[in-house]
Scaffold this motif. Structure first.
Motif, PDB file in Angstrom:
ATOM      1  N   ASP A  37      11.006 -17.028   4.224  1.00  0.00           N
ATOM      2  CA  ASP A  37      10.170 -16.086   3.491  1.00  0.00           C
ATOM      3  C   ASP A  37       8.704 -16.227   3.904  1.00  0.00           C
ATOM      4  O   ASP A  37       7.994 -15.234   4.103  1.00  0.00           O
ATOM      5  CB  ASP A  37      10.303 -16.320   1.981  1.00  0.00           C
ATOM      6  CG  ASP A  37      11.573 -15.716   1.395  1.00  0.00           C
ATOM      7  OD1 ASP A  37      12.088 -14.731   1.970  1.00  0.00           O
ATOM      8  OD2 ASP A  37      12.054 -16.233   0.367  1.00  0.00           O
ATOM      9  N   HIS A  40       7.895 -14.686   7.263  1.00  0.00           N
ATOM     10  CA  HIS A  40       7.623 -13.249   7.151  1.00  0.00           C
ATOM     11  C   HIS A  40       6.220 -12.995   6.604  1.00  0.00           C
ATOM     12  O   HIS A  40       5.522 -12.081   7.067  1.00  0.00           O
ATOM     13  CB  HIS A  40       8.665 -12.590   6.252  1.00  0.00           C
ATOM     14  CG  HIS A  40       9.918 -12.185   6.974  1.00  0.00           C
ATOM     15  ND1 HIS A  40      10.943 -11.516   6.364  1.00  0.00           N
ATOM     16  CD2 HIS A  40      10.305 -12.337   8.269  1.00  0.00           C
ATOM     17  CE1 HIS A  40      11.914 -11.273   7.244  1.00  0.00           C
ATOM     18  NE2 HIS A  40      11.548 -11.780   8.397  1.00  0.00           N
ATOM     19  N   GLU A  41       5.805 -13.786   5.629  1.00  0.00           N
ATOM     20  CA  GLU A  41       4.453 -13.633   5.083  1.00  0.00           C
ATOM     21  C   GLU A  41       3.396 -13.839   6.158  1.00  0.00           C
ATOM     22  O   GLU A  41       2.346 -13.182   6.164  1.00  0.00           O
ATOM     23  CB  GLU A  41       4.232 -14.632   3.944  1.00  0.00           C
ATOM     24  CG  GLU A  41       5.059 -14.351   2.699  1.00  0.00           C
ATOM     25  CD  GLU A  41       4.989 -15.497   1.695  1.00  0.00           C
ATOM     26  OE1 GLU A  41       4.314 -16.516   1.990  1.00  0.00           O
ATOM     27  OE2 GLU A  41       5.618 -15.382   0.619  1.00  0.00           O
ATOM     28  N   ASN A  45       8.388 -12.466  12.993  1.00  0.00           N
ATOM     29  CA  ASN A  45       9.587 -11.634  12.840  1.00  0.00           C
ATOM     30  C   ASN A  45      10.736 -12.071  13.744  1.00  0.00           C
ATOM     31  O   ASN A  45      11.820 -11.488  13.693  1.00  0.00           O
ATOM     32  CB  ASN A  45       9.251 -10.164  13.132  1.00  0.00           C
ATOM     33  CG  ASN A  45       9.059  -9.877  14.619  1.00  0.00           C
ATOM     34  OD1 ASN A  45       8.669 -10.759  15.390  1.00  0.00           O
ATOM     35  ND2 ASN A  45       9.326  -8.654  15.022  1.00  0.00           N
ATOM     36  N   ARG A  76      14.743  -8.333   4.234  1.00  0.00           N
ATOM     37  CA  ARG A  76      14.747  -9.550   5.063  1.00  0.00           C
ATOM     38  C   ARG A  76      15.425  -9.314   6.415  1.00  0.00           C
ATOM     39  O   ARG A  76      14.901  -9.718   7.450  1.00  0.00           O
ATOM     40  CB  ARG A  76      15.419 -10.696   4.307  1.00  0.00           C
ATOM     41  CG  ARG A  76      14.573 -11.264   3.176  1.00  0.00           C
ATOM     42  CD  ARG A  76      15.331 -12.331   2.387  1.00  0.00           C
ATOM     43  NE  ARG A  76      14.473 -13.015   1.431  1.00  0.00           N
ATOM     44  CZ  ARG A  76      14.193 -12.560   0.222  1.00  0.00           C
ATOM     45  NH1 ARG A  76      14.704 -11.393  -0.177  1.00  0.00           N
ATOM     46  NH2 ARG A  76      13.409 -13.248  -0.592  1.00  0.00           N
ATOM     47  N   LYS A  79      13.404  -6.804   8.704  1.00  0.00           N
ATOM     48  CA  LYS A  79      12.143  -7.329   9.235  1.00  0.00           C
ATOM     49  C   LYS A  79      12.350  -8.418  10.286  1.00  0.00           C
ATOM     50  O   LYS A  79      11.375  -8.884  10.889  1.00  0.00           O
ATOM     51  CB  LYS A  79      11.295  -7.897   8.093  1.00  0.00           C
ATOM     52  CG  LYS A  79      10.800  -6.847   7.099  1.00  0.00           C
ATOM     53  CD  LYS A  79      10.045  -7.515   5.968  1.00  0.00           C
ATOM     54  CE  LYS A  79       9.574  -6.492   4.949  1.00  0.00           C
ATOM     55  NZ  LYS A  79       8.894  -7.142   3.787  1.00  0.00           N
ATOM     56  N   THR A  80      13.604  -8.798  10.507  1.00  0.00           N
ATOM     57  CA  THR A  80      13.884  -9.938  11.381  1.00  0.00           C
ATOM     58  C   THR A  80      14.549  -9.524  12.679  1.00  0.00           C
ATOM     59  O   THR A  80      15.532  -8.784  12.671  1.00  0.00           O
ATOM     60  CB  THR A  80      14.814 -10.942  10.656  1.00  0.00           C
ATOM     61  OG1 THR A  80      14.213 -11.348   9.420  1.00  0.00           O
ATOM     62  CG2 THR A  80      15.076 -12.164  11.526  1.00  0.00           C
TER      63      THR A  80
END
Length: 322
Positions: A37, A40-41, A45, A76, A79-80
């Motif tokens: 998490d 991502h912040e 990615n 999630r 975005k990956t």
């Protein structure tokens, strides 16, 4: 966060790749979720894993952790850019390892199930399989592409001539071929400069260095030991072998006013064809520390000094011939 294209593709990935090898064996699921998490912040990615990670044969522990994290939703998965690998043994029965068409098909389906996703962004051969022809390898990978199960194919731990052979075989099939190579590369380990980096540059592959800090030797090992931090027998042995270089390196990092780990990552980010070093944080603090490397600019004088401490290689054949 800075982003770049993965090799010659149109795919944009972060300049740091989150390695997940510690998820399960060294980092709890709860902490792994927090690290992903936070990645991502921070804008990371690009995540890397493998079906064998977790190191309990056939269980795919790390991929399962990633899958449960994806299952929480919140964008999630979307975005990956997820990269996983196959080759290692996932069972004791024949055809449960390496790169046969049968294992490629089964391993892909198993990874998809564990990670609770319907496609893999970058599917990588974890090692070259000398017993499987590249014609078979590409037929299997092309079928997975046609089925929408994978988007790109990469290699890991291939020699330069393996990459060239793989690419020429793909060319004959009118296939895109490899888009990346994941290799062992850092200030202390530089043989990739002989042939792997030149072939990646020529064929347009992105380079994804693993063990960017040489197992911790480039992460300020001397000052950590001075503070009472313990180290494995292997690290102690390697440290004694390279102590003079490490001492010079840490002293130079002090001159720069930067942490050795940040300098080691920053050096890789200055090298040609490098897409993203794989960082493997066990904690949130380590992840935050790794990101500082993106703010370090090494000028020509600093790069030259690092080359003096850790001599590299010329491109082959000039390294050993005229």
């Amino acid at each position: 966060m800075d982003y770049t294209q993965l090799g010659r593709t149109g795919l944009k990935v972060s300049r740091l790749c989150l390695g997940t090898m510690n998820f399960g064996p060294a980092t709890t699921q709860e902490d792994s979720f927090a690290i992903m998490d936070h990645a991502h912040e921070l804008g990371i990615n690009f995540f890397d894993t493998a079906n064998v990670y977790g190191w309990k044969k056939g269980e795919g522990i790390t991929e399962n952790i990633i899958g449960r994290w994806f299952a929480q939703g919140g964008g999630r998965r979307e975005k990956t850019v997820i990269a996983t690998k196959l080759y290692g043994g996932m069972g004791d029965w024949p055809n449960e390892d390496r790169l046969s068409a049968l294992n490629i098909r089964r391993a892909c389906d198993a990874s998809l199930k564990r990670m609770q996703t319907d496609y893999i962004d970058l599917y990588q051969a974890h090692h070259v399989d000398r017993n499987t022809p590249f014609e078979e390898f590409w037929e299997a990978m092309d079928i997975l592409k046609q089925q929408g199960k994978i988007l790109y194919v990469g290699s890991s731990n291939f020699a330069g001539w393996h990459i060239a052979k793989a690419q020429e075989t793909a060319r004959r099939r009118n296939s895109v071929g490899l888009v990346s190579e994941q290799t062992h590369y850092n200030l202390l380990v530089r043989p990739a400069e002989l042939e792997v980096i030149p072939v990646c540059e020529d064929y347009g592959l992105g380079l994804i260095p693993w063990s960017p800090l040489a197992g911790g030797l480039l992460g300020g090992i001397l000052r950590k030991i001075d503070k009472g931090r313990s180290a494995s027998e292997n690290i102690v042995r390697e440290l004694e072998k390279h102590r003079s270089k490490i001492e010079q390196y840490e002293a130079f990092c002090d001159e720069l006013g930067a942490d050795p780990a940040d300098v080691g990552l920053a050096w890789l980010l200055h090298q040609r064809v490098v897409t993203a070093p794989i960082i493997g944080p066990r904690t949130l603090a380590q992840l935050d520390g790794n990101v500082k490397s993106l703010d370090i600019t090494l000028d020509e004088q600093a790069l030259a000094r690092l080359d003096e401490i850790f001599p590299g290689f010329k491109t082959a054949p000039e390294e050993y011939a005229w």
